[in-house]
Write a protein that holds these residues in place. Structure first.
Motif, PDB file in Angstrom:
ATOM      1  N   HIS A  38       7.238  30.137 -23.286  1.00 41.31           N
ATOM      2  CA  HIS A  38       8.026  29.135 -22.552  1.00 41.31           C
ATOM      3  C   HIS A  38       9.470  29.617 -22.355  1.00 41.31           C
ATOM      4  N   GLN A  95       3.875  23.302 -22.974  1.00 39.81           N
ATOM      5  CA  GLN A  95       2.436  23.487 -22.783  1.00 39.81           C
ATOM      6  C   GLN A  95       1.922  24.464 -23.838  1.00 39.81           C
ATOM      7  N   SER A 127      -1.115  14.899 -22.919  1.00 37.09           N
ATOM      8  CA  SER A 127      -2.402  15.118 -22.271  1.00 37.09           C
ATOM      9  C   SER A 127      -3.395  15.556 -23.338  1.00 37.09           C
ATOM     10  N   VAL A 186      -5.276  18.161 -25.507  1.00 38.72           N
ATOM     11  CA  VAL A 186      -4.771  19.454 -25.951  1.00 38.72           C
ATOM     12  C   VAL A 186      -5.917  20.261 -26.540  1.00 38.72           C
ATOM     13  N   ARG A 193      -3.928  20.482 -19.160  1.00 44.92           N
ATOM     14  CA  ARG A 193      -4.144  20.280 -20.593  1.00 44.92           C
ATOM     15  C   ARG A 193      -3.012  20.924 -21.394  1.00 44.92           C
ATOM     16  N   GLY A 194      -2.854  20.452 -22.610  1.00 45.89           N
ATOM     17  CA  GLY A 194      -1.935  21.088 -23.544  1.00 45.89           C
ATOM     18  C   GLY A 194      -0.492  20.661 -23.477  1.00 45.89           C
ATOM     19  N   LEU A 195      -0.194  19.475 -22.947  1.00 46.28           N
ATOM     20  CA  LEU A 195       1.196  19.034 -22.822  1.00 46.28           C
ATOM     21  C   LEU A 195       1.635  18.257 -24.059  1.00 46.28           C
ATOM     22  N   ALA A 207      -4.437  25.273 -19.072  1.00 46.33           N
ATOM     23  CA  ALA A 207      -3.133  24.858 -18.546  1.00 46.33           C
ATOM     24  C   ALA A 207      -3.215  24.465 -17.086  1.00 46.33           C
TER      25      ALA A 207
END
Length: 305
Positions: free
Chosen positions: A54, A283, A14, A16, A292-294, A288
């Motif tokens: 995470h 992520q 996605s 980022v 976004r950020g994947l 998030a």
């Protein structure tokens, strides 16, 4: 001192946004960039923080997280055993007349990748003059010209670029049918531009989105609250090193410390109910809740196809 290292690729699924923390020009929230090249990057400190967060959410073993990343409190007790280098840009997606977009790169980006990949990168870095392009395949040319955005380049296939594209396709993305299309595109649609031409695209062809702050009282857009956020586009490819040392805990547990290879394995690979980073989604950065950020993370093997 780090005793083990692993080349890791980060593929953007996605947009980022890893924020730079300061506004530049009309963009209120720019992304992180290298000072000397202007290339987008993801700072190693941000990666390490995102990975720790995470694991905190997905692992049940909080004690192991502290052993690998360092304690959340009383940081002077011992340092962590894992570190992330900055993830630097390898390829950048640029809109093209043929095949929607191409994976663009440049000699300096390839040379830096070759340096951290070591002996596994047996390909040579091509030289490219301004206004021209070296391609993995001539099939993306139109009358011997390469059309990127509004720019027209003299293009030609180059066996050096073909070798690089094959190596990236084999090492930068996870296995599995779901990645077949993207491996094929990386193999066939790699383009090497000059450092100058590539620099123009990475500065001017990012994803810039308009946002507006909502007034809590009215539920409508707040007056004067329009702002612009920059993102690294999907299909961008970055690379960096994952570095490991022996565990640095003190006290009676020192006879049962993980060595550097075991530290790397714990962070990268699935072990029972614990899922590592290798070939999994992570992520990072802001926005998030808007997807976004994947990133997909892949530890390179160094194998040639």
């Amino acid at each position: 001192m780090f005793e083990a290292q692993q080349l890791v690729f980060y593929s953007c699924v996605s947009p980022v946004h890893m924020g730079a923390g300061q506004a530049i020009g009309v963009i209120d929230n720019p992304i992180q960039r290298e000072v000397h090249t202007g290339h987008p990057l993801i700072a190693g400190s941000g990666l390490k923080g995102a990975v720790r967060h995470h694991f905190t959410r997905t692992w049940k073993d909080s004690e192991l997280i502290s052993r690998l990343f360092g304690p959340e409190r009383n940081a002077s007790d011992h340092a962590g055993a894992i570190a992330f280098s900055d993830a630097t840009l390898v390829t950048f997606p640029v809109r093209s007349l043929r095949n929607a977009f191409l994976h663009a790169t440049c000699p300096s980006a390839l040379a830096r990748l070759k340096r951290i990949a070591g002996s596994t990168a047996t390909w040579a870095v091509p030289t490219v003059s301004e206004g021209s392009a070296q391609l993995a395949s001539a099939a993306i040319l139109t009358n011997q010209r390469l059309l990127l955005e509004v720019f027209d380049f003299a293009g030609a296939a180059n066996s050096k670029v073909t070798a690089i594209a094959e190596w990236l396709a084999a090492n930068a993305l996870p296995p599995g049918d779901e990645h077949d299309f993207f491996r094929s595109k990386l193999r066939n649609d790699l383009v090497v531009l000059s450092d100058t031409d590539f620099g123009h695209f990475v500065r001017n062809a990012t994803v810039v989105e308009a946002h507006v702050r909502i007034d809590d009282q009215t539920g409508a857009a707040a007056a004067g609250a329009l702002f612009y956020t920059e993102n690294l586009p999907p299909e961008s490819l970055l690379a960096g090193l994952l570095l490991a040392s022996v565990e640095r805990r003190k006290g009676p547990e020192k006879d049962h410390l993980y060595d550097a290879d075991r530290v790397l394995a714990a962070v990268l690979h699935d072990q029972g109910e614990r899922h590592g980073l290798h070939d999994h989604l992570l992520q990072v950065g802001g926005d998030a809740t808007t997807g976004r950020g994947l990133l997909v993370i892949h530890a390179a093997t160094g194998d040639r196809p």
